[in-house]
Design a protein around this motif. Structure first.
Motif, PDB file in Angstrom:
ATOM      1  N   GLU A 132       2.774   7.317  -8.623  1.00 49.06           N
ATOM      2  CA  GLU A 132       2.103   6.574  -7.550  1.00 49.06           C
ATOM      3  C   GLU A 132       2.934   5.377  -7.109  1.00 49.06           C
ATOM      4  O   GLU A 132       3.051   5.091  -5.915  1.00 49.06           O
ATOM      5  CB  GLU A 132       0.722   6.133  -8.018  1.00 49.06           C
ATOM      6  CG  GLU A 132      -0.246   7.274  -8.211  1.00 49.06           C
ATOM      7  CD  GLU A 132      -1.529   6.839  -8.891  1.00 49.06           C
ATOM      8  OE1 GLU A 132      -1.623   5.672  -9.327  1.00 49.06           O
ATOM      9  OE2 GLU A 132      -2.442   7.664  -8.979  1.00 49.06           O
ATOM     10  N   ALA A 133       3.539   4.687  -8.052  1.00 56.77           N
ATOM     11  CA  ALA A 133       4.388   3.546  -7.705  1.00 56.77           C
ATOM     12  C   ALA A 133       5.623   4.005  -6.943  1.00 56.77           C
ATOM     13  O   ALA A 133       6.071   3.334  -6.003  1.00 56.77           O
ATOM     14  CB  ALA A 133       4.797   2.797  -8.974  1.00 56.77           C
TER      15      ALA A 133
ATOM     16  N   ALA B 181       4.636   4.751  -3.337  1.00 53.56           N
ATOM     17  CA  ALA B 181       4.440   3.511  -2.584  1.00 53.56           C
ATOM     18  C   ALA B 181       5.775   2.840  -2.264  1.00 53.56           C
ATOM     19  O   ALA B 181       6.002   2.380  -1.133  1.00 53.56           O
ATOM     20  CB  ALA B 181       3.545   2.556  -3.376  1.00 53.56           C
ATOM     21  N   THR B 182       6.680   2.804  -3.230  1.00 57.09           N
ATOM     22  CA  THR B 182       8.000   2.218  -2.993  1.00 57.09           C
ATOM     23  C   THR B 182       8.770   3.019  -1.959  1.00 57.09           C
ATOM     24  O   THR B 182       9.442   2.452  -1.087  1.00 57.09           O
ATOM     25  CB  THR B 182       8.791   2.157  -4.314  1.00 57.09           C
ATOM     26  OG1 THR B 182       8.023   1.455  -5.278  1.00 57.09           O
ATOM     27  CG2 THR B 182      10.123   1.481  -4.121  1.00 57.09           C
TER      28      THR B 182
ATOM     29  N   LEU C  80       7.506   4.793   0.471  1.00 56.02           N
ATOM     30  CA  LEU C  80       6.919   4.522   1.783  1.00 56.02           C
ATOM     31  C   LEU C  80       7.448   3.213   2.364  1.00 56.02           C
ATOM     32  O   LEU C  80       7.814   3.146   3.546  1.00 56.02           O
ATOM     33  CB  LEU C  80       5.395   4.494   1.680  1.00 56.02           C
ATOM     34  CG  LEU C  80       4.639   4.204   2.979  1.00 56.02           C
ATOM     35  CD1 LEU C  80       4.908   5.296   4.001  1.00 56.02           C
ATOM     36  CD2 LEU C  80       3.161   4.060   2.719  1.00 56.02           C
ATOM     37  N   ILE C  81       7.530   2.187   1.538  1.00 57.55           N
ATOM     38  CA  ILE C  81       8.036   0.886   2.013  1.00 57.55           C
ATOM     39  C   ILE C  81       9.502   0.997   2.412  1.00 57.55           C
ATOM     40  O   ILE C  81       9.909   0.526   3.478  1.00 57.55           O
ATOM     41  CB  ILE C  81       7.825  -0.192   0.936  1.00 57.55           C
ATOM     42  CG1 ILE C  81       6.334  -0.467   0.772  1.00 57.55           C
ATOM     43  CG2 ILE C  81       8.579  -1.469   1.284  1.00 57.55           C
ATOM     44  CD1 ILE C  81       5.988  -1.323  -0.421  1.00 57.55           C
TER      45      ILE C  81
ATOM     46  N   SER D 141      15.208   5.598  -0.454  1.00 62.87           N
ATOM     47  CA  SER D 141      13.812   6.051  -0.486  1.00 62.87           C
ATOM     48  C   SER D 141      13.706   7.467  -1.044  1.00 62.87           C
ATOM     49  O   SER D 141      12.798   7.763  -1.823  1.00 62.87           O
ATOM     50  CB  SER D 141      13.190   5.961   0.911  1.00 62.87           C
ATOM     51  OG  SER D 141      13.742   6.927   1.776  1.00 62.87           O
TER      52      SER D 141
END
Length: 135
Positions: A78-79, A82-83, A85-86, A124
């Protein structure tokens, strides 16, 4: 008898205008380097297909969370999503970043700035693959 009146001549000289106060002409402005647009254009054309791959991986990455349960938490995945996506959003926003420095600065600055979107996109993808356990 009257004496003729001579015009008085001033002995003071007027100072020459300073170059800082003179209005700037269009010819005085530095011209952008020739073919300044090549580096940003190549950077965008290389980064866009890689960003499409990153977007596809990001869209299918929630399937990596299907096996998550209370007994098997997937906090790292999950982390990583999220990373990713950023980083991906920063990569998309940075596509416009190299255009101004490439036109105003040297060719090397333009080439260096053109590598930023590609680097963020590759970061990413790497973060996502490491987070879901494929790296």
């Amino acid at each position: 008898m009257s004496t003729p009146v001579r015009p008085q001549v001033s002995t003071q000289t007027t100072p020459a205008p300073s170059p800082n106060t003179a209005p700037s002409l269009a010819a005085d402005r530095p011209q952008p380097p020739r073919k300044w647009w090549i580096a940003p254009l190549v950077g965008v054309l290389v980064a866009l297909p890689v960003q499409l791959v990153a977007a596809f991986l990001l869209l299918v990455s929630p399937m990596a969370l299907d096996s998550c349960s209370a007994a098997n938490p997937c906090g790292r995945t999950e982390a990583a999503i999220a990373t990713t996506l950023i980083l991906f959003l920063l990569a998309v926003l940075s596509l416009g970043l190299p255009w101004y420095p490439a036109k105003r600065k040297s060719r090397g600055v333009g080439i260096g700035m053109s590598l930023i979107p590609l680097g963020l996109t590759l970061a990413s993808i790497g973060t996502l693959l490491l987070g879901i356990g494929l790296g």
